[in-house]
Design a protein around this motif. Structure first.
Motif, PDB file in Angstrom:
ATOM      1  N   VAL A 117       0.835  -1.210   0.000  1.00  0.00           N
ATOM      2  CA  VAL A 117       0.000   0.000   0.000  1.00  0.00           C
ATOM      3  C   VAL A 117       0.868   1.258   0.000  1.00  0.00           C
ATOM      4  CG1 VAL A 117      -1.973  -1.141   1.105  1.00  0.00           C
ATOM      5  CG2 VAL A 117      -0.297   0.030   2.516  1.00  0.00           C
ATOM      6  N   ALA A 118       2.058   1.153   0.601  1.00  0.00           N
ATOM      7  CA  ALA A 118       3.020   2.257   0.598  1.00  0.00           C
ATOM      8  C   ALA A 118       4.352   1.728   1.102  1.00  0.00           C
ATOM      9  CB  ALA A 118       2.543   3.407   1.488  1.00  0.00           C
ATOM     10  N   SER A 119       5.428   2.466   0.776  1.00  0.00           N
ATOM     11  CA  SER A 119       6.752   2.011   1.182  1.00  0.00           C
ATOM     12  C   SER A 119       7.657   3.215   1.433  1.00  0.00           C
ATOM     13  CB  SER A 119       7.353   1.153   0.066  1.00  0.00           C
ATOM     14  OG  SER A 119       8.720   0.913   0.328  1.00  0.00           O
ATOM     15  N   SER A 120       8.568   3.073   2.371  1.00  0.00           N
ATOM     16  CA  SER A 120       9.581   4.124   2.561  1.00  0.00           C
ATOM     17  C   SER A 120      10.974   3.593   2.215  1.00  0.00           C
ATOM     18  CB  SER A 120       9.535   4.677   3.993  1.00  0.00           C
ATOM     19  OG  SER A 120       9.560   3.640   4.950  1.00  0.00           O
ATOM     20  N   ALA A 121      10.988   2.536   1.402  1.00  0.00           N
ATOM     21  CA  ALA A 121      12.275   1.935   0.995  1.00  0.00           C
ATOM     22  C   ALA A 121      13.133   2.950   0.237  1.00  0.00           C
ATOM     23  CB  ALA A 121      12.034   0.702   0.136  1.00  0.00           C
ATOM     24  N   ASP A 122      12.486   3.891  -0.467  1.00  0.00           N
ATOM     25  CA  ASP A 122      13.209   4.888  -1.275  1.00  0.00           C
ATOM     26  C   ASP A 122      14.126   5.770  -0.425  1.00  0.00           C
ATOM     27  OD1 ASP A 122      11.043   6.004   0.043  1.00  0.00           O
ATOM     28  OD2 ASP A 122      10.552   7.433  -1.559  1.00  0.00           O
ATOM     29  N   ALA A 123      13.847   5.888   0.872  1.00  0.00           N
ATOM     30  CA  ALA A 123      14.676   6.745   1.740  1.00  0.00           C
ATOM     31  C   ALA A 123      15.324   5.914   2.848  1.00  0.00           C
ATOM     32  CB  ALA A 123      13.819   7.866   2.327  1.00  0.00           C
ATOM     33  N   ASN A 124      15.718   4.690   2.508  1.00  0.00           N
ATOM     34  CA  ASN A 124      16.285   3.756   3.493  1.00  0.00           C
ATOM     35  C   ASN A 124      15.426   3.707   4.763  1.00  0.00           C
ATOM     36  OD1 ASN A 124      18.063   1.762   4.342  1.00  0.00           O
ATOM     37  ND2 ASN A 124      19.542   3.203   5.215  1.00  0.00           N
ATOM     38  N   TYR A 125      14.121   3.745   4.552  1.00  0.00           N
ATOM     39  CA  TYR A 125      13.146   3.551   5.636  1.00  0.00           C
ATOM     40  C   TYR A 125      13.325   4.530   6.799  1.00  0.00           C
ATOM     41  CZ  TYR A 125      12.283  -1.031   3.392  1.00  0.00           C
ATOM     42  OH  TYR A 125      11.975  -2.050   2.535  1.00  0.00           O
ATOM     43  N   ASN A 126      13.660   5.780   6.499  1.00  0.00           N
ATOM     44  CA  ASN A 126      13.842   6.703   7.629  1.00  0.00           C
ATOM     45  C   ASN A 126      12.556   7.442   8.020  1.00  0.00           C
ATOM     46  OD1 ASN A 126      13.563   8.682   5.725  1.00  0.00           O
ATOM     47  ND2 ASN A 126      15.552   9.657   6.091  1.00  0.00           N
ATOM     48  N   TYR A 127      11.426   7.059   7.412  1.00  0.00           N
ATOM     49  CA  TYR A 127      10.150   7.667   7.804  1.00  0.00           C
ATOM     50  C   TYR A 127       9.024   6.634   7.636  1.00  0.00           C
ATOM     51  CZ  TYR A 127       8.831   7.965   2.864  1.00  0.00           C
ATOM     52  OH  TYR A 127       8.491   7.647   1.577  1.00  0.00           O
ATOM     53  N   ILE A 128       7.845   6.991   8.124  1.00  0.00           N
ATOM     54  CA  ILE A 128       6.654   6.138   7.990  1.00  0.00           C
ATOM     55  C   ILE A 128       5.728   6.766   6.943  1.00  0.00           C
ATOM     56  CG2 ILE A 128       4.588   5.261   9.181  1.00  0.00           C
ATOM     57  CD1 ILE A 128       6.989   4.043  10.503  1.00  0.00           C
ATOM     58  N   PRO A 129       5.422   6.058   5.864  1.00  0.00           N
ATOM     59  CA  PRO A 129       4.517   6.625   4.851  1.00  0.00           C
ATOM     60  C   PRO A 129       3.139   6.905   5.455  1.00  0.00           C
ATOM     61  CG  PRO A 129       5.535   4.579   4.063  1.00  0.00           C
ATOM     62  CD  PRO A 129       5.854   4.687   5.521  1.00  0.00           C
ATOM     63  N   LYS A 130       2.492   7.950   4.930  1.00  0.00           N
ATOM     64  CA  LYS A 130       1.147   8.292   5.421  1.00  0.00           C
ATOM     65  C   LYS A 130       0.222   8.547   4.236  1.00  0.00           C
ATOM     66  CE  LYS A 130       3.512  10.088   9.366  1.00  0.00           C
ATOM     67  NZ  LYS A 130       4.845  10.031   8.765  1.00  0.00           N
ATOM     68  N   GLY A 131      -1.051   8.601   4.504  1.00  0.00           N
ATOM     69  CA  GLY A 131      -2.016   8.971   3.473  1.00  0.00           C
ATOM     70  C   GLY A 131      -2.250   7.916   2.405  1.00  0.00           C
ATOM     71  N   TYR A 132      -2.112   6.671   2.746  1.00  0.00           N
ATOM     72  CA  TYR A 132      -2.376   5.592   1.785  1.00  0.00           C
ATOM     73  C   TYR A 132      -3.763   5.010   2.052  1.00  0.00           C
ATOM     74  CZ  TYR A 132      -0.776   3.338   6.029  1.00  0.00           C
ATOM     75  OH  TYR A 132      -0.634   2.999   7.338  1.00  0.00           O
ATOM     76  N   ASP A 133      -4.268   4.281   1.091  1.00  0.00           N
ATOM     77  CA  ASP A 133      -5.583   3.637   1.257  1.00  0.00           C
ATOM     78  C   ASP A 133      -5.420   2.131   1.332  1.00  0.00           C
ATOM     79  OD1 ASP A 133      -7.344   5.803   1.254  1.00  0.00           O
ATOM     80  OD2 ASP A 133      -6.994   6.068  -0.909  1.00  0.00           O
ATOM     81  N   VAL A 134      -6.289   1.513   2.085  1.00  0.00           N
ATOM     82  CA  VAL A 134      -6.331   0.055   2.121  1.00  0.00           C
ATOM     83  C   VAL A 134      -7.687  -0.362   1.542  1.00  0.00           C
ATOM     84  CG1 VAL A 134      -6.246  -2.004   3.560  1.00  0.00           C
ATOM     85  CG2 VAL A 134      -4.916   0.016   4.212  1.00  0.00           C
ATOM     86  N   PRO A 135      -7.688  -0.925   0.325  1.00  0.00           N
ATOM     87  CA  PRO A 135      -8.957  -1.301  -0.310  1.00  0.00           C
ATOM     88  C   PRO A 135      -9.787  -2.244   0.574  1.00  0.00           C
ATOM     89  CG  PRO A 135      -7.158  -1.422  -1.883  1.00  0.00           C
ATOM     90  CD  PRO A 135      -6.537  -1.183  -0.544  1.00  0.00           C
ATOM     91  N   SER A 136     -11.100  -2.051   0.540  1.00  0.00           N
ATOM     92  CA  SER A 136     -11.970  -2.779   1.473  1.00  0.00           C
ATOM     93  C   SER A 136     -12.207  -4.233   1.062  1.00  0.00           C
ATOM     94  CB  SER A 136     -13.303  -2.052   1.592  1.00  0.00           C
ATOM     95  OG  SER A 136     -13.888  -1.974   0.309  1.00  0.00           O
ATOM     96  N   ASP A 137     -11.723  -4.610  -0.135  1.00  0.00           N
ATOM     97  CA  ASP A 137     -11.938  -6.011  -0.522  1.00  0.00           C
ATOM     98  C   ASP A 137     -10.694  -6.879  -0.275  1.00  0.00           C
ATOM     99  OD1 ASP A 137     -10.472  -4.692  -2.433  1.00  0.00           O
ATOM    100  OD2 ASP A 137     -11.358  -5.783  -4.128  1.00  0.00           O
ATOM    101  N   TYR A 138      -9.710  -6.342   0.439  1.00  0.00           N
ATOM    102  CA  TYR A 138      -8.536  -7.148   0.778  1.00  0.00           C
ATOM    103  C   TYR A 138      -8.846  -8.086   1.939  1.00  0.00           C
ATOM    104  CZ  TYR A 138      -5.356  -4.436  -2.177  1.00  0.00           C
ATOM    105  OH  TYR A 138      -4.713  -3.860  -3.232  1.00  0.00           O
ATOM    106  N   ASP A 139      -8.037  -9.155   2.034  1.00  0.00           N
ATOM    107  CA  ASP A 139      -8.240 -10.112   3.134  1.00  0.00           C
ATOM    108  C   ASP A 139      -7.808  -9.518   4.476  1.00  0.00           C
ATOM    109  OD1 ASP A 139      -9.139 -12.088   1.333  1.00  0.00           O
ATOM    110  OD2 ASP A 139      -7.069 -12.601   0.840  1.00  0.00           O
ATOM    111  N   TYR A 140      -6.734  -8.742   4.440  1.00  0.00           N
ATOM    112  CA  TYR A 140      -6.256  -8.079   5.663  1.00  0.00           C
ATOM    113  C   TYR A 140      -5.221  -7.035   5.296  1.00  0.00           C
ATOM    114  CZ  TYR A 140      -2.235 -11.303   5.233  1.00  0.00           C
ATOM    115  OH  TYR A 140      -1.155 -12.010   4.769  1.00  0.00           O
TER     116      TYR A 140
END
Ligand SMILES: *Cc1c(COP(=O)(O)O)cnc(C)c1O
Length: 354
Positions: A117-140
């Motif tokens: 849904v989102a990743s901070s791998a681009d910045a060697n994980y130095n932050y937590i991504p925000k403002g992403y959506d989790v589709p309601s038809d996913y299992d979890y």
């Protein structure tokens, strides 16, 4: 003398717990037998297991809310696969906030479709991504509450209509959050609970039984629940030591009480990192972890001096993870405020010297 132990994991446990656990190895409660040489079906051990399971739910505020606690083997790493085996039917959403999240994604992908849904791998994980959506038809939806290696921590969690699964290996029982927003929590014991060898899994029972695959017995949460977390021989010593740590925590006043201590420790640590010109924090300020503070020297020439001073002050294991470098101070529940004071003192002495 006990060192100031900032180890990232396995990590510091309360001294009183270590003493009591060591006694049980030789003679458990004056039974004339060691805890590790009696049957796991004995009343002595069944009581320990039941007490540990109940304490876990009580301390998380999840008693009577449809949750079950299990103490399993295989570490959090086994949960990466077990979660997917039990819950993944078509597609699940994962938040990629660090090396452990990435490993969880890798394992789940072996079974079915995973969407980041989102990743901070681009910045060697130095932050937590925000403002992403989790589709309601996913299992979890799966997330990692605290990124042990990078020193970032989720301060809030998305509101999702799908079950939320969280790897809390390095910050469970450390802060006040609404634990009932999660449907499945797992955590290896060796960071905030006990010795390596057991993993706490807390599951809302009604999310189970919805996948069509034939789950191998040892991977099936339902079978573990049915067997009272004794599907096979449980790791008796790690479960006992964890129970002692949970009793210790309850005696202090529970999660709310330890959270206050943890706030004091992290405030002290980060104010030194921010104010001392010789140091620079790694993680984005808003996302900094209360458990693992990651930082670097601004002048690498001071490395040897700093590390000698740390050693002389009895400070152990503040070296950073190889993928980040620099330093990492892990401040888990059992680490006393005095240890943070000792570390901060060395940092300011270095500034005075330089
Ligand atoms: C340490 C850690 C793990 C790995 O745990 P194991 O018990 O070694 O499998 C997974 N996730 C997080 C967040 C960790 O800190």
């Amino acid at each position: 003398m006990k060192k100031h132990n900032f180890s990232a994991g396995p990590s510091i446990l309360p001294q009183s717990v270590l003493l009591k656990a060591s006694e049980a190895i030789v003679d458990y409660n004056n039974t004339g037998l060691s805890l590790i040489e009696i049957s796991h079906r004995s009343k002595e051990f069944v009581d320990i297991m039941e007490n540990a399971r109940a304490l876990a739910l009580e301390l998380l505020g999840l008693e009577g809310k449809g949750y079950k606690a299990l103490f399993l083997q295989g570490g959090a790493s086994t949960q990466f696969l077990m979660v997917a085996m039990n819950l993944l039917e078509k597609r699940a959403g994962y938040l990629n906030t660090g090396a452990w999240s990435a490993k969880a994604i890798k394992e789940a992908k072996k079974l079915d479709d995973i969407y980041e849904v989102a990743s901070s791998a681009d910045a060697n994980y130095n932050y937590i991504p925000k403002g992403y959506d989790v589709p309601s038809d996913y299992d979890y939806f799966h997330c990692t509450s605290n990124n042990t290696i990078f020193g970032t921590q989720m301060k809030s969690f998305p509101k999702t209509s799908v079950p939320m699964v969280c790897d809390m290996s390095s910050d469970i029982f450390s802060r006040v959050i609404d634990y009932s927003q999660f449907d499945l929590i797992y955590a290896g014991a060796q960071k905030n609970m006990g010795p390596a060898g057991t993993t706490l899994v807390v599951i809302k029972e009604d999310i189970l039984g919805k996948v069509s695959r034939d789950i191998p017995s040892i991977m099936d949460y339902k079978l573990h629940i049915k067997a009272g977390s004794m599907f096979n021989t449980p790791p008796v010593f790690p479960v006992y030591t964890t129970m002692l740590t949970l009793e210790w925590l309850k005696g202090l006043g529970g999660v709310a009480a330890i959270a206050e201590e943890n706030e004091k420790k992290s405030r002290l640590m980060y104010s030194e990192i921010d104010l001392n010109p010789l140091f620079k924090g790694f993680a984005a300020k808003d996302d900094r972890s209360m458990m693992n503070a990651t930082f670097n020297l601004t002048n690498d020439n001071l490395k040897e001096t700093f590390e000698t001073m740390l050693k002389e002050a009895g400070i152990s294991a503040v070296n950073g993870h190889r993928s980040v470098g620099g330093y990492r101070a892990s401040m888990y529940n059992a680490l006393p405020l005095d240890s943070v004071k000792a570390l901060v003192e060395v940092m300011s002495e270095l500034e005075a010297k330089a």
